[in-house]
Design a protein around this motif. Structure first.
Motif, mmCIF file in Angstrom:
data_model
loop_
_atom_site.group_PDB
_atom_site.id
_atom_site.type_symbol
_atom_site.label_atom_id
_atom_site.label_comp_id
_atom_site.label_asym_id
_atom_site.label_seq_id
_atom_site.Cartn_x
_atom_site.Cartn_y
_atom_site.Cartn_z
ATOM 1 N N ALA A 39 0.824 -1.213 0.000
ATOM 2 C CA ALA A 39 0.000 0.000 0.000
ATOM 3 C C ALA A 39 0.854 1.258 0.000
ATOM 4 O O ALA A 39 0.619 2.193 -0.784
ATOM 5 C CB ALA A 39 -0.928 -0.008 1.212
ATOM 6 N N ASN A 40 1.839 1.299 0.859
ATOM 7 C CA ASN A 40 2.643 2.516 0.971
ATOM 8 C C ASN A 40 3.616 2.669 -0.194
ATOM 9 O O ASN A 40 3.978 3.781 -0.562
ATOM 10 C CB ASN A 40 3.376 2.537 2.316
ATOM 11 N N HIS A 41 4.013 1.547 -0.795
ATOM 12 C CA HIS A 41 4.861 1.640 -1.986
ATOM 13 C C HIS A 41 4.071 2.229 -3.151
ATOM 14 O O HIS A 41 4.577 3.095 -3.873
ATOM 15 C CB HIS A 41 5.397 0.258 -2.361
ATOM 16 N N ILE A 42 2.835 1.782 -3.320
ATOM 17 C CA ILE A 42 1.992 2.356 -4.378
ATOM 18 C C ILE A 42 1.744 3.834 -4.112
ATOM 19 O O ILE A 42 1.811 4.671 -5.023
ATOM 20 C CB ILE A 42 0.656 1.590 -4.474
ATOM 21 N N LYS A 43 1.468 4.170 -2.864
ATOM 22 C CA LYS A 43 1.205 5.574 -2.504
ATOM 23 C C LYS A 43 2.383 6.464 -2.885
ATOM 24 O O LYS A 43 2.198 7.586 -3.387
ATOM 25 C CB LYS A 43 0.925 5.671 -1.003
ATOM 26 N N GLU A 87 4.518 0.646 -14.323
ATOM 27 C CA GLU A 87 5.694 0.894 -13.467
ATOM 28 C C GLU A 87 5.436 0.401 -12.045
ATOM 29 O O GLU A 87 6.325 -0.197 -11.411
ATOM 30 C CB GLU A 87 6.028 2.388 -13.464
ATOM 31 N N ILE A 88 4.238 0.654 -11.539
ATOM 32 C CA ILE A 88 3.892 0.194 -10.194
ATOM 33 C C ILE A 88 3.896 -1.331 -10.131
ATOM 34 O O ILE A 88 4.426 -1.936 -9.192
ATOM 35 C CB ILE A 88 2.523 0.764 -9.774
ATOM 36 N N CYS A 89 3.315 -1.972 -11.151
ATOM 37 C CA CYS A 89 3.265 -3.431 -11.194
ATOM 38 C C CYS A 89 4.673 -4.035 -11.158
ATOM 39 O O CYS A 89 4.956 -4.963 -10.389
ATOM 40 C CB CYS A 89 2.528 -3.871 -12.458
ATOM 41 N N GLN A 139 -9.605 -9.729 -16.371
ATOM 42 C CA GLN A 139 -8.834 -10.097 -17.558
ATOM 43 C C GLN A 139 -7.347 -10.231 -17.226
ATOM 44 O O GLN A 139 -6.665 -11.149 -17.713
ATOM 45 C CB GLN A 139 -9.033 -9.066 -18.662
ATOM 46 N N ALA A 140 -6.840 -9.297 -16.413
ATOM 47 C CA ALA A 140 -5.424 -9.359 -16.030
ATOM 48 C C ALA A 140 -5.120 -10.664 -15.292
ATOM 49 O O ALA A 140 -4.069 -11.283 -15.495
ATOM 50 C CB ALA A 140 -5.065 -8.151 -15.160
ATOM 51 N N LYS A 141 -6.053 -11.094 -14.447
ATOM 52 C CA LYS A 141 -5.864 -12.352 -13.732
ATOM 53 C C LYS A 141 -5.950 -13.535 -14.696
ATOM 54 O O LYS A 141 -5.141 -14.479 -14.626
ATOM 55 C CB LYS A 141 -6.920 -12.491 -12.638
ATOM 56 N N ALA A 142 -6.927 -13.482 -15.597
ATOM 57 C CA ALA A 142 -7.125 -14.597 -16.536
ATOM 58 C C ALA A 142 -5.960 -14.755 -17.497
ATOM 59 O O ALA A 142 -5.670 -15.863 -17.966
ATOM 60 C CB ALA A 142 -8.419 -14.389 -17.318
ATOM 61 N N GLN A 143 -5.270 -13.641 -17.782
ATOM 62 C CA GLN A 143 -4.164 -13.671 -18.738
ATOM 63 C C GLN A 143 -2.834 -14.053 -18.089
ATOM 64 O O GLN A 143 -1.797 -14.052 -18.757
ATOM 65 C CB GLN A 143 -4.043 -12.311 -19.430
ATOM 66 N N GLY A 144 -2.860 -14.387 -16.797
ATOM 67 C CA GLY A 144 -1.639 -14.870 -16.156
ATOM 68 C C GLY A 144 -1.175 -14.080 -14.952
ATOM 69 O O GLY A 144 -0.160 -14.421 -14.356
ATOM 70 N N ARG A 145 -1.876 -13.010 -14.599
ATOM 71 C CA ARG A 145 -1.538 -12.181 -13.433
ATOM 72 C C ARG A 145 -0.206 -11.452 -13.623
ATOM 73 O O ARG A 145 0.436 -11.573 -14.640
ATOM 74 C CB ARG A 145 -1.538 -13.006 -12.141
ATOM 75 N N ASN A 146 0.154 -10.663 -12.602
ATOM 76 C CA ASN A 146 1.384 -9.862 -12.628
ATOM 77 C C ASN A 146 1.448 -9.022 -13.900
ATOM 78 O O ASN A 146 2.455 -8.974 -14.594
ATOM 79 C CB ASN A 146 2.618 -10.769 -12.525
ATOM 80 N N ARG A 147 0.334 -8.334 -14.193
ATOM 81 C CA ARG A 147 0.270 -7.534 -15.413
ATOM 82 C C ARG A 147 -0.819 -6.473 -15.270
ATOM 83 O O ARG A 147 -1.633 -6.498 -14.340
ATOM 84 C CB ARG A 147 -0.008 -8.412 -16.625
ATOM 85 N N VAL A 148 -0.836 -5.565 -16.222
ATOM 86 C CA VAL A 148 -1.843 -4.505 -16.303
ATOM 87 C C VAL A 148 -2.698 -4.734 -17.531
ATOM 88 O O VAL A 148 -2.175 -4.946 -18.624
ATOM 89 C CB VAL A 148 -1.186 -3.112 -16.372
#
Length: 322
Positions: free
Chosen positions: A217-221, A257-259, A308-317
């Motif tokens: 949370a704080n890293h994204i912030k 970049e956040i991902c 969709q991001a989860k269905a396509q393999g996660r760790n993505r936007v």
């Protein structure tokens, strides 16, 4: 002779209906058609407050919307719209409805005072007023307002991560949406989910899970550089990001970049099937909303892209561009 700090202008020489004194202190708006009253009240309050002056109700409403003062001192009897009409207008406006108002009036009957308080004023002072009493009441109401604001702020903070909570998100997404409609500007919204977080808790325990939530949370912030960008904990391991006045390409680039940066934190996650480290999936969309368009339908599109991001393999936007 009293002078305005920083302006160097004598009090009777100031013709500008609005002038501010000092920074980082309580703001008070005085709305009174009588110049002598404005001067007297200003002299009482300037040493400790930032003061704005309005000579009639129309001007007062405009200044209240522009400067969002901490307290308004409002005359009742004024040309054009009177003080009762002014407070009705303020209370009907989402941006000014919570500003405390003190009536200062020559109308001294019990019925006048009752009417003022019924309309939402926090106090009613009759003219001619006693300066120390005015100062004391102003001080007490400002103190009360600060305490109220603090409690309201705490109610909008997630206790675990210390970022905004879902209630804050829901209040502000509507506000940002309506501002985008008024200004014909683009808004971008993203939903973020920590990948395989249940298995992370199962493997490392809930205390480690809480640590991971705080860190993410704080890293994204920290990646959100503009003060009006918002991150909130939406629930569990899910976060929401609101980026006002942000086009699709800029928003997508920032979220990518956040991902990447979350995985680069190298929070060990042996139970993940896609990485050795904790990762996130992000779905988002950008739009220039039009009048009568409901934001809930747009948020449904954001959710769809998270799935969709989860269905396509996660760790993505996965981003929707209008």
């Amino acid at each position: 002779m009293t002078q305005y700090i920083k302006t160097g202008l004598n009090i009777e020489d100031v013709n500008d209906p609005c002038f501010a004194i000092k920074d980082n202190i309580d703001k008070i708006l005085i709305i009174d058609d009588a110049k002598d009253n404005r001067i007297l009240l200003s002299e009482l309050l300037i040493p400790d407050h930032k003061v704005f002056l309005a000579k009639d109700g129309v001007q007062g409403i405009k200044l209240a919307c522009k400067h969002n003062p901490d307290l308004i001192l409002l005359d009742v009897v004024m040309p054009g719209i009177d003080g009762y009409q002014v407070i009705k207008s303020l209370k009907n406006n989402e941006s000014t409805m919570n500003i405390p108002v003190i009536f200062i009036s020559s109308k001294i009957s019990t019925e006048d005072e009752r009417m003022g308080l019924d309309l939402g004023a926090v106090d009613y002072i009759t003219k001619p007023f006693n300066p120390p009493i005015v100062q004391a009441r102003v001080r007490n109401h400002l103190r009360s307002q600060r305490h109220k604001n603090l409690l309201e702020q705490l109610a909008l903070i997630d206790a675990l991560t210390e970022i905004y909570n879902r209630r804050f998100y829901e209040l502000n997404v509507r506000k940002v949406w309506n501002e985008s409609i008024r200004n014909n500007t683009q808004v971008s919204i993203a939903m973020i989910d920590i990948d395989f977080f249940k298995s992370y808790n199962d493997e490392y325990g809930h205390l480690k899970g809480d640590d991971a939530l705080r860190l993410v949370a704080n890293h994204i912030k920290k990646q959100l550089k503009r003060p009006h960008d918002i991150i909130a904990r939406y629930g569990g391991e899910e976060f929401a990001v609101i980026l006002p006045n942000t086009d699709a390409n800029s928003a997508e680039r920032l979220l990518i970049e956040i991902c990447i940066s979350i995985e680069n934190l190298q929070i060990l996650h042996n139970s993940s099937s896609i990485s050795h480290y904790l990762t996130i999936s992000i779905g988002g969309a950008s739009i220039i909303p039009i009048p009568n368009m409901e934001h809930n339908s747009f948020l449904g599109i954001v959710d769809e892209h998270l799935y969709q991001a989860k269905a396509q393999g996660r760790n993505r936007v996965c981003w929707k561009k209008s």
